[in-house]
Write an enzyme that holds these catalytic residues in place. Structure first.
Site, short mmCIF file in Angstrom:
data_model
loop_
_atom_site.label_atom_id
_atom_site.label_comp_id
_atom_site.label_asym_id
_atom_site.label_seq_id
_atom_site.Cartn_x
_atom_site.Cartn_y
_atom_site.Cartn_z
N SER A 6 0.86 -1.18 0.00
CA SER A 6 0.00 0.00 0.00
C SER A 6 0.89 1.23 0.00
O SER A 6 2.12 1.13 0.14
CB SER A 6 -0.88 0.02 1.26
OG SER A 6 -0.07 0.19 2.41
N LYS A 7 0.29 2.40 -0.13
CA LYS A 7 1.08 3.63 -0.12
C LYS A 7 1.83 3.79 1.20
O LYS A 7 2.90 4.37 1.25
CB LYS A 7 0.17 4.84 -0.37
CG LYS A 7 -0.31 4.95 -1.81
CD LYS A 7 -1.07 6.23 -2.05
CE LYS A 7 -1.50 6.32 -3.51
NZ LYS A 7 -2.29 7.53 -3.78
#
Length: 469
Positions: A242-243
């Site tokens: 994920s970011k």
């Protein structure tokens, strides 16, 4: 297919930027093609016009260009081939491998609801599959592929091995929507065939698509490409990327000070291995890369390892390449461009800098002694080495350096003798000297800096620091 020249492709959707997983997929395709004298082509899968923007396409091509992944020919727009995709569906209608389905969305939803209540498969089985053309109503329809109704579909995947899907798990996939536009699954197959793609190397989130897409290849009598579905990248904690832990655009890594060579090397090792080799050149990567070396388990992003490999690549880079990398880094991190004098000074300092810098940010910071100018304002860490006692030491040392011949051996002798006379370790002397010469606490060796900037500049900086300016 095995005798055909290798053609690989990278086919991203233009959704905003080239993220790290997409960059690795592009790299694997590039390495595989380039290592075999083949072609690497770029196709923008831009059929979703609601999400398409020219800026997103530009971000992808800019990211690939910065990373050093060149493609053959112009980037191809999938949307522009929509008529060709539709023509293939009509060809399948004509040869009996596809059919018109007039079932409405309400009828399909009702079928699924009844199947759910009955505990049977909710895969839609169209009642129109075998209805003769003469009995078709004058109503909107979709075109569906005729999936096999018995047996199985098996794919020999170059990474996953033999993968099989039973026929009862496959539905009659839609090829053309009721407005006549082709779906993505059809477009991908037609484009790959028309572009001569021999190897489809992509994330294993597309593995199930291989079974459905193979039905189109078979229906058209086309050779299947070699499929290679590579595991996705996970975060350091083993969870989906994920970011929060690194699923960023490639430009974010550029701005963090990673070099193209460093990121290529790291990404190549992320899910692929060649023995115990960790650091290698592009030429070695192209020669060594093979799909058999790709593992089946998801790779984990490791920033410490990324930095380490990046540092090795900085050390291996030519001065010319590093100068270009630094210029790009500074331009994208709101730094003022270097003057010609500063560029010359940096180029002269690179041999001192590149063996210990893990990122371009570190390299530029350590280059401050060469590209900065008097008076040097010490940063917070350096200022701690310039108290009144340290300034007094520098004041005493300056006259001895004024009369010294400017060779490394002489300078080492002068500073060593001074430290011994004060009964202090050289480290106690080095801190104030680093701060005076560069305004930084982390620098190349004191002697390297003194030799590079010369006698006059060294003495001027010491006088500035000892005076407290």
């Amino acid at each position: 297919m095995s005798d055909a020249p290798v053609v690989t492709r990278f086919a991203p959707s233009p959704t905003g930027y080239l993220h790290i997983g997409g960059a690795r997929t592009a790299l694997f395709n590039w390495l595989y093609a380039r290592g075999r004298g083949g072609k690497f082509v770029l196709r923008i899968e831009d059929t979703d016009r609601a999400r398409y923007t020219p800026e997103a396409v530009q971000a992808i091509t800019d990211g690939l260009t910065w990373l050093g992944l060149d493609w053959d020919g112009d980037a191809v727009s999938q949307f522009e081939s929509a008529d060709r995709h539709a023509a293939v569906a009509h060809e399948m209608l004509a040869n009996g491998t596809a059919y018109k389905c007039f079932s409405t969305q309400d009828e399909i939803a009702a079928f699924r609801e009844q199947a759910k209540e009955a505990g049977t498969s909710t895969l839609f089985r169209s009642p129109w599959r075998d209805v003769a053309e003469a009995d078709h109503p004058d109503l909107p329809f979709v075109v569906r592929v005729k999936a096999p109704q018995a047996g199985a579909i098996t794919i020999q995947d170059a990474v996953q091995g033999e993968v099989t899907w039973k026929a009862e798990t496959l539905d009659d996939m839609v090829l053309l929507r009721s407005d006549g536009t082709p779906v993505y699954m059809l477009a991908v197959v037609v484009d790959d065939h028309d572009m001569g793609v021999t190897h489809v190397v992509r994330g294993d989130d597309h593995l199930a698509n291989a079974a459905r897409q193979s039905m189109i290849y078979t229906a058209m009598g086309w050779d299947l490409p070699t499929f290679a579905h590579i595991p996705l990248i996970h975060g350091p904690d083993g969870k989906k990327l994920s970011k929060r832990h690194g699923d960023l655009g490639i430009e974010a890594y550029r701005d963090m000070g990673y070099t193209p060579a460093g990121l290529r090397n790291y990404l190549a090792r992320l899910g692929w291995s060649h023995g115990d080799d960790e650091v290698f050149s592009d030429a070695q990567a192209r020669e060594w890369f093979d799909l058999s070396g790709v593992g089946k388990a998801p790779a984990r992003l490791d920033f410490k390892k990324m930095e380490n490999i990046n540092g090795h690549q900085i050390a291996m880079s030519s001065d010319e390449t590093l100068m270009a990398d630094v210029a790009t880094f500074m331009a994208h991190t709101n730094c003022a461009p270097l003057s010609q004098v500063q560029q010359d000074a940096l180029r002269a300092a690179l041999p001192l800098l590149k063996t210990n810098a893990k990122t371009l940010g570190t390299l530029v910071d350590k280059a401050h002694f060469a590209i900065g100018s008097r008076p040097f304002t010490p940063d917070e860490k350096a200022a701690k080495h310039l108290d009144s006692v340290s300034r007094g030491i520098l004041k005493e040392l300056t006259p001895q350096l004024q009369t010294a011949s400017w060779s490394r051996e002489t300078l080492e002798g002068v500073l060593g003798e001074y430290a011994a006379s004060k009964e202090m370790g050289f480290g106690k002397l080095a801190g104030p000297l680093r701060a005076a010469l560069s305004g930084r606490a982390a620098t190349p060796s004191v002697f390297d800096m003194m030799m590079l900037i010369g006698k006059e500049e060294t003495l001027a900086r010491l006088e500035d620091a000892s005076a407290g300016s």
